[in-house]
Design a protein around this motif. Structure first.
Motif, mmCIF file in Angstrom:
data_model
loop_
_atom_site.group_PDB
_atom_site.id
_atom_site.type_symbol
_atom_site.label_atom_id
_atom_site.label_comp_id
_atom_site.label_asym_id
_atom_site.label_seq_id
_atom_site.Cartn_x
_atom_site.Cartn_y
_atom_site.Cartn_z
ATOM 1 N N ALA A 43 0.826 -1.207 0.000
ATOM 2 C CA ALA A 43 0.000 0.000 0.000
ATOM 3 C C ALA A 43 0.861 1.258 0.000
ATOM 4 N N ALA A 44 1.924 1.268 0.809
ATOM 5 C CA ALA A 44 2.802 2.432 0.872
ATOM 6 C C ALA A 44 3.504 2.658 -0.471
ATOM 7 N N THR A 45 3.936 1.577 -1.105
ATOM 8 C CA THR A 45 4.618 1.688 -2.404
ATOM 9 C C THR A 45 3.694 2.246 -3.474
ATOM 10 N N LEU A 46 2.474 1.718 -3.535
ATOM 11 C CA LEU A 46 1.513 2.215 -4.527
ATOM 12 C C LEU A 46 1.173 3.680 -4.277
ATOM 13 N N ALA A 47 1.018 4.049 -2.998
ATOM 14 C CA ALA A 47 0.696 5.439 -2.670
ATOM 15 C C ALA A 47 1.848 6.368 -3.049
ATOM 16 N N TRP A 48 3.089 5.895 -2.849
ATOM 17 C CA TRP A 48 4.248 6.720 -3.223
ATOM 18 C C TRP A 48 4.320 6.893 -4.740
ATOM 19 N N ILE A 49 4.078 5.844 -5.464
ATOM 20 C CA ILE A 49 4.119 5.930 -6.933
ATOM 21 C C ILE A 49 3.104 6.955 -7.431
ATOM 22 N N VAL A 50 1.877 6.899 -6.886
ATOM 23 C CA VAL A 50 0.839 7.830 -7.333
ATOM 24 C C VAL A 50 1.184 9.261 -6.962
ATOM 25 N N SER A 51 1.630 9.464 -5.712
ATOM 26 C CA SER A 51 1.866 10.830 -5.238
ATOM 27 C C SER A 51 3.153 11.438 -5.799
ATOM 28 N N TYR A 52 4.198 10.620 -5.915
ATOM 29 C CA TYR A 52 5.498 11.164 -6.358
ATOM 30 C C TYR A 52 5.606 11.218 -7.881
ATOM 31 N N TYR A 53 5.283 10.104 -8.511
ATOM 32 C CA TYR A 53 5.424 10.038 -9.967
ATOM 33 C C TYR A 53 4.183 10.539 -10.691
ATOM 34 N N GLY A 54 2.994 10.233 -10.133
ATOM 35 C CA GLY A 54 1.767 10.635 -10.806
ATOM 36 C C GLY A 54 1.409 12.092 -10.600
ATOM 37 N N LEU A 55 1.469 12.572 -9.373
ATOM 38 C CA LEU A 55 1.070 13.952 -9.064
ATOM 39 C C LEU A 55 2.243 14.904 -8.936
ATOM 40 N N ASP A 56 3.452 14.357 -8.827
ATOM 41 C CA ASP A 56 4.635 15.193 -8.597
ATOM 42 C C ASP A 56 4.403 16.129 -7.414
ATOM 43 N N ALA A 57 3.884 15.545 -6.314
ATOM 44 C CA ALA A 57 3.521 16.332 -5.137
ATOM 45 C C ALA A 57 4.759 16.849 -4.428
ATOM 46 N N GLN A 58 4.600 17.989 -3.769
ATOM 47 C CA GLN A 58 5.720 18.569 -3.035
ATOM 48 C C GLN A 58 6.020 17.760 -1.772
ATOM 49 N N SER A 59 4.998 17.201 -1.148
ATOM 50 C CA SER A 59 5.175 16.385 0.064
ATOM 51 C C SER A 59 4.529 15.019 -0.161
ATOM 52 N N PRO A 60 5.099 14.180 -1.022
ATOM 53 C CA PRO A 60 4.459 12.915 -1.390
ATOM 54 C C PRO A 60 4.369 11.913 -0.240
ATOM 55 N N ALA A 61 5.155 12.124 0.827
ATOM 56 C CA ALA A 61 5.161 11.158 1.933
ATOM 57 C C ALA A 61 3.823 11.078 2.656
ATOM 58 N N PHE A 62 2.978 12.092 2.525
ATOM 59 C CA PHE A 62 1.665 12.048 3.179
ATOM 60 C C PHE A 62 0.851 10.843 2.709
ATOM 61 N N ALA A 63 0.954 10.502 1.446
ATOM 62 C CA ALA A 63 0.141 9.402 0.906
ATOM 63 C C ALA A 63 0.563 8.039 1.466
ATOM 64 N N PRO A 64 1.845 7.633 1.373
ATOM 65 C CA PRO A 64 2.211 6.336 1.950
ATOM 66 C C PRO A 64 2.052 6.285 3.458
ATOM 67 N N PHE A 65 2.295 7.406 4.123
ATOM 68 C CA PHE A 65 2.095 7.443 5.573
ATOM 69 C C PHE A 65 0.638 7.156 5.917
ATOM 70 N N SER A 66 -0.272 7.773 5.176
ATOM 71 C CA SER A 66 -1.700 7.554 5.408
ATOM 72 C C SER A 66 -2.108 6.126 5.086
ATOM 73 N N ALA A 67 -1.531 5.568 4.024
ATOM 74 C CA ALA A 67 -1.861 4.193 3.641
ATOM 75 C C ALA A 67 -1.487 3.207 4.732
ATOM 76 N N VAL A 68 -0.349 3.439 5.365
ATOM 77 C CA VAL A 68 0.094 2.545 6.447
ATOM 78 C C VAL A 68 -0.712 2.798 7.717
ATOM 79 N N MET A 69 -1.067 4.046 7.976
ATOM 80 C CA MET A 69 -1.787 4.404 9.199
ATOM 81 C C MET A 69 -3.117 3.681 9.334
ATOM 82 N N ILE A 70 -3.802 3.438 8.212
ATOM 83 C CA ILE A 70 -5.144 2.852 8.298
ATOM 84 C C ILE A 70 -5.150 1.358 7.956
#
Length: 395
Positions: A43-70
């Motif tokens: 889940a963390a890997t997929l979230a990082w791919i979407v946020s970092y590579y797909g959205l080019d987000a400035q703070s992509p770590a929020f997505a994998p962190f959230s995926a692991v949290m829940i």
């Protein structure tokens, strides 16, 4: 040479430990932990791919962190906690956005953000996710302060919420689709916990009764052990609650065949009966502990022998329940039915012995009357447990 042997022994030791660990994994004791780590990693890997590579987000770590949290042990918890987590993050970001645009990114604004966010975080609606309101607000304040203009600030604050949504969605999706946990074994283990407690105590009592009236130290120990079962009951009920919760939103429940398997209602019925049985056994130990022995009690020793045989039969039933395995439920219930019939025979022998010896059943200083009553009540609960299991197997 000696160093080489030492290295070989050390390597052998690590090999043995590794083999034991893999054995526990395949046996199931570590399987859930390994599965949870694997799913969280995915889940963390997929979230990082979407946020970092797909959205080019400035703070992509929020997505994998959230995926692991829940990533919880049940799908139900993942769904409900993800909603609360998103709500907490959105509330924190909203507080920062409102105060930031009104007052600017100064120290007084941070103090107000902290007070309001911490107050919102204490809401019962958010539950364990309450502290995430303040956490999100502080991250949002840092992001807001580092931005150069209002449009950038607004975009970055919105991006935080979007990344959290993406992470929660991916985490929940992975938990639902990749081996979603269906914890029937937790319910089964809950029954085993109480059955084992019943077995341990009855297995300790019946040999002593067969030898005659137990001394006060022995009965006090039995009474103390019986009174300590409250913690086991709480543990068993927590396990059952987790098991019942695991079925909500879980697609695997549609693949489970109910024939020959206990439902959660069945497990709960058995658990309730075992809880009442332990309560009756605690009452029995109190009666024994309050016994004031008299000189002519030796004449009733045959009654204690009969009673010991009855408790031995109960301990055999309890042992059978402590090894309950729903994969073998049909065979086990046949064996259990025979053990219960034997216990019924022993209980009748107790009653017949009490009548034959004209025991002082009404004497409050002697436990004979209480023992006869407790034997009947114990047998009723054991019979009810057996009937419940038989009915579920037959349906």
């Amino acid at each position: 040479m000696a160093a080489g042997r030492a290295d070989a022994q050390e390597s052998s030791k690590w090999f043995v430990r590794g083999r034991q660990w893999w054995g526990r994994v395949f046996a199931g004791s570590e399987r859930q932990r390994v599965l949870l780590v694997t799913k969280s990693t995915l889940a963390a890997t997929l979230a990082w791919i979407v946020s970092y590579y797909g959205l080019d987000a400035q703070s992509p770590a929020f997505a994998p962190f959230s995926a692991v949290m829940i990533m919880y042990v049940t799908v139900y918890q993942s769904v409900t906690q993800s909603l609360r987590y998103v709500g907490a993050v959105a509330a924190g970001v909203a507080v920062q956005a409102a105060l930031g645009f009104l007052a600017g990114p100064d120290l007084l604004t941070f103090v107000l953000v902290a007070v309001i966010a911490l107050s919102i975080g204490r809401s019962r609606v958010l539950g364990v996710q309450g502290p995430q309101v303040a956490t999100a607000a502080f991250f949002a304040f840092s992001t807001y302060s580092s931005a150069t203009d209002n449009m950038t600030r607004l975009s970055q604050l919105g991006q935080i919420v979007l990344l959290v949504l993406i992470g929660c969605a991916i985490g929940t999706a992975v938990n639902v689709t990749v081996a979603p946990p269906l914890r029937y074994r937790s319910a089964e283990h809950s029954v085993r916990i109480l059955a084992r407690a019943l077995y341990d105590l009855t297995a300790d009592i019946h040999p002593a009764l067969r030898k005659g009236a137990p001394d006060s130290d022995t009965t006090a120990r039995w009474r103390e052990r019986a009174n300590q079962t409250d913690g086991l009951i709480a543990q068993a009920r927590a396990g059952l609650h987790t098991a019942k919760e695991s079925i909500h939103y879980n697609p695997r429940r549609l693949l489970r065949r109910h024939r020959g398997h206990l439902t959660f209602q069945g497990y709960e019925t058995v658990l309730n009966a075992l809880e009442r049985t332990l309560s009756q056994l605690a009452s029995l130990t109190r009666s024994l502990d309050q016994w004031k022995q008299e000189e002519n009690d030796y004449a009733y020793r045959s009654f204690l022998v009969r009673y010991a045989a009855f408790l031995e039969a109960i301990s055999e039933v309890a042992y059978a329940l402590s090894t309950l395995d729903e994969q073998e439920l049909s065979r086990q219930t046949q064996n259990l039915d025979g053990l219960v019939r034997d216990a019924q025979t022993r209980r009748r022998e107790v009653a017949e012995e009490a009548e034959a010896k004209t025991l002082p059943l009404a004497d409050p200083a002697r436990p004979y009357g209480a023992l006869v009553i407790e034997a009947t009540r114990l047998m009723e609960e054991v019979q009810y447990t057996n009937d419940t299991l038989q009915s579920w197997v037959e349906t």
